[in-house]
Design an enzyme around this catalytic site. Structure first.
Site, mmCIF file in Angstrom:
data_model
loop_
_atom_site.group_PDB
_atom_site.id
_atom_site.type_symbol
_atom_site.label_atom_id
_atom_site.label_comp_id
_atom_site.label_asym_id
_atom_site.label_seq_id
_atom_site.Cartn_x
_atom_site.Cartn_y
_atom_site.Cartn_z
ATOM 1 N N ASN A 24 0.854 -1.191 0.000
ATOM 2 C CA ASN A 24 0.000 0.000 0.000
ATOM 3 C C ASN A 24 0.890 1.241 0.000
ATOM 4 O O ASN A 24 1.388 1.659 1.042
ATOM 5 C CB ASN A 24 -0.898 -0.026 1.249
ATOM 6 C CG ASN A 24 -1.814 1.185 1.320
ATOM 7 O OD1 ASN A 24 -1.909 1.953 0.363
ATOM 8 N ND2 ASN A 24 -2.485 1.342 2.458
ATOM 9 N N TRP A 25 1.056 1.825 -1.179
ATOM 10 C CA TRP A 25 1.948 2.989 -1.297
ATOM 11 C C TRP A 25 1.347 4.254 -0.693
ATOM 12 O O TRP A 25 2.050 5.248 -0.511
ATOM 13 C CB TRP A 25 2.262 3.251 -2.774
ATOM 14 C CG TRP A 25 3.283 2.346 -3.373
ATOM 15 C CD1 TRP A 25 4.017 1.374 -2.744
ATOM 16 C CD2 TRP A 25 3.699 2.335 -4.746
ATOM 17 N NE1 TRP A 25 4.855 0.768 -3.642
ATOM 18 C CE2 TRP A 25 4.684 1.332 -4.868
ATOM 19 C CE3 TRP A 25 3.337 3.066 -5.873
ATOM 20 C CZ2 TRP A 25 5.310 1.047 -6.089
ATOM 21 C CZ3 TRP A 25 3.955 2.789 -7.087
ATOM 22 C CH2 TRP A 25 4.938 1.792 -7.187
ATOM 23 N N LYS A 26 0.057 4.270 -0.465
ATOM 24 C CA LYS A 26 -0.637 5.468 0.034
ATOM 25 C C LYS A 26 -0.341 6.650 -0.910
ATOM 26 O O LYS A 26 -0.161 6.435 -2.103
ATOM 27 C CB LYS A 26 -0.247 5.747 1.482
ATOM 28 C CG LYS A 26 -0.420 4.502 2.362
ATOM 29 C CD LYS A 26 -0.303 4.774 3.820
ATOM 30 C CE LYS A 26 -0.491 3.466 4.602
ATOM 31 N NZ LYS A 26 -0.475 3.658 6.037
ATOM 32 N N HIS A 109 -9.908 1.622 4.227
ATOM 33 C CA HIS A 109 -8.710 1.860 5.033
ATOM 34 C C HIS A 109 -9.016 2.924 6.084
ATOM 35 O O HIS A 109 -9.730 3.894 5.800
ATOM 36 C CB HIS A 109 -7.561 2.312 4.122
ATOM 37 C CG HIS A 109 -6.242 2.268 4.800
ATOM 38 N ND1 HIS A 109 -5.858 3.224 5.708
ATOM 39 C CD2 HIS A 109 -5.239 1.371 4.736
ATOM 40 C CE1 HIS A 109 -4.659 2.915 6.173
ATOM 41 N NE2 HIS A 109 -4.262 1.800 5.599
ATOM 42 N N GLU A 169 -6.806 -4.628 10.326
ATOM 43 C CA GLU A 169 -5.795 -3.578 10.442
ATOM 44 C C GLU A 169 -6.202 -2.590 11.534
ATOM 45 O O GLU A 169 -6.970 -1.655 11.282
ATOM 46 C CB GLU A 169 -5.600 -2.867 9.106
ATOM 47 C CG GLU A 169 -4.505 -1.826 9.209
ATOM 48 C CD GLU A 169 -3.970 -1.396 7.856
ATOM 49 O OE1 GLU A 169 -2.950 -1.958 7.443
ATOM 50 O OE2 GLU A 169 -4.567 -0.522 7.233
ATOM 51 N N SER A 210 2.277 -1.939 10.477
ATOM 52 C CA SER A 210 3.698 -2.052 10.851
ATOM 53 C C SER A 210 4.334 -3.386 10.484
ATOM 54 O O SER A 210 5.211 -3.876 11.207
ATOM 55 C CB SER A 210 3.879 -1.810 12.353
ATOM 56 O OG SER A 210 3.437 -0.535 12.695
ATOM 57 N N GLY A 231 2.599 -0.953 4.449
ATOM 58 C CA GLY A 231 2.569 0.404 3.919
ATOM 59 C C GLY A 231 3.988 0.942 3.824
ATOM 60 O O GLY A 231 4.645 0.839 2.780
HETATM 61 P P1 PGA Z 1 2.142 0.514 7.729
HETATM 62 O O1 PGA Z 1 0.797 0.806 6.940
HETATM 63 O O2 PGA Z 1 2.676 -0.788 7.247
HETATM 64 O O3 PGA Z 1 3.023 1.672 7.384
HETATM 65 O O4 PGA Z 1 1.796 0.458 9.179
HETATM 66 C C1 PGA Z 1 -0.097 -0.201 6.654
HETATM 67 C C2 PGA Z 1 -1.373 0.380 6.120
HETATM 68 O O5 PGA Z 1 -1.805 1.418 6.637
HETATM 69 O O6 PGA Z 1 -1.959 -0.154 5.180
#
Ligand code: PGA
Length: 252
Positions: A24-26, A109, A169, A210, A231
């Site tokens: 998930n690149w956001k 999300h 999540e 994480s 992410g």
């Molecule tokens: P993160 O994000 O791995 O940086 O905690 C995961 C997500 O929000 O999809």
């Protein structure tokens, strides 16, 4: 583009499903950064047979990702979709527009809820549009109450649960969130188990929050966790390739 891959899980001796790693690149990566990411990762990611990798970029990078990963085992996903159909909805991208471009789409999300006021009603509409277009919804749920709310809002979620990837999540475990604390694999496994119990049958459940190359193995070794949604750890090429390689080694 090939037909979407739906997963088969068997209990007992054989596990047919490939663990799923959904990057998930956001809101990160310009077109040139995305191109460079693919140039560096295409060979190592494309040669992994035991893991299904999905890369979820921003809308503007999707045609590029689709093009660059075509002919490899890597699949492309979107990070959201409109809860409305075609029409006078300025700025929206519909499931129909994504058809042929992606096989997966993240929905619900917690950052969409937090910054864009998405409600559970909107989320289930998104899932329904995606199912209609045969795009696999990667449906995030922050806790068990939220799953109950989805199930209450939409019959399709229970009826077509085998066509959905359920992500547990917890917002507190997301690394961008300041005072975060990662979930333990045992606790995440318990929630994944209860997602299946609430739906009433075997479905694909993955964990997000994480996840990194150091802890991926501990999550994947849990019986009810069939993959992960990293992410932060998906942004830097070397880290992501390492994460996926460790995940691949963890698969028997
Ligand atoms: P993160 O994000 O791995 O940086 O905690 C995961 C997500 O929000 O999809």
């Amino acid at each position: 583009m090939s037909e979407p891959t739906f997963f088969i899980i068997t209990r007992g001796e054989t596990k047919l499903m490939k663990p799923l790693i959904v990057a998930n690149w956001k809101a990160n990566k310009t077109i040139s950064e995305a191109t460079s990411w693919v140039e560096k990762t295409k060979a190592p990611l494309g040669s992994l047979e035991k893991i299904q990798v999905v890369v979820c970029g921003s809308f503007v990078t999707l045609p590029l990702l689709n093009n660059l990963f075509s002919g490899t085992s890597v699949k492309v996903g979107a990070q959201t979709v409109s809860h409305l159909g075609q029409g006078a909805f300025t700025g929206e991208v519909t499931a129909e527009m994504l058809q042929g471009l992606v096989e997966y789409c993240i929905v619900g999300h917690s950052e969409r809820k937090k910054y864009f006021a998405e409600t559970d009603q909107m989320i289930v509409k998104k899932v329904e549009f995606l199912l209609e277009k045969k795009i696999i919804p990667v449906l995030c749920t922050a806790n068990q109450e939220q799953l109950e709310s989805y199930l209450k809002e939409s019959l399709a979620i229970r009826e077509k649960a085998e066509e959905i990837i359920f992500v547990y999540e917890p917002p507190s475990a997301i690394s961008g969130g300041g005072d975060y604390h990662p979930e333990t694999p045992e606790a995440a496994d318990q929630v994944c188990k209860s997602i299946k119990e609430k739906i009433g049958r075997e479905v694909v459940t993955i964990y997000g929050g994480s996840v990194n190359p150091e802890n991926i193995k501990s999550f994947l070794s849990m019986p009810e966790i069939h993959g992960a949604l990293p992410g932060q750890a998906s942004l830097e090429e070397e880290t992501f390739v390492r994460l996926v390689s460790v995940a691949s080694e963890a698969v028997i």
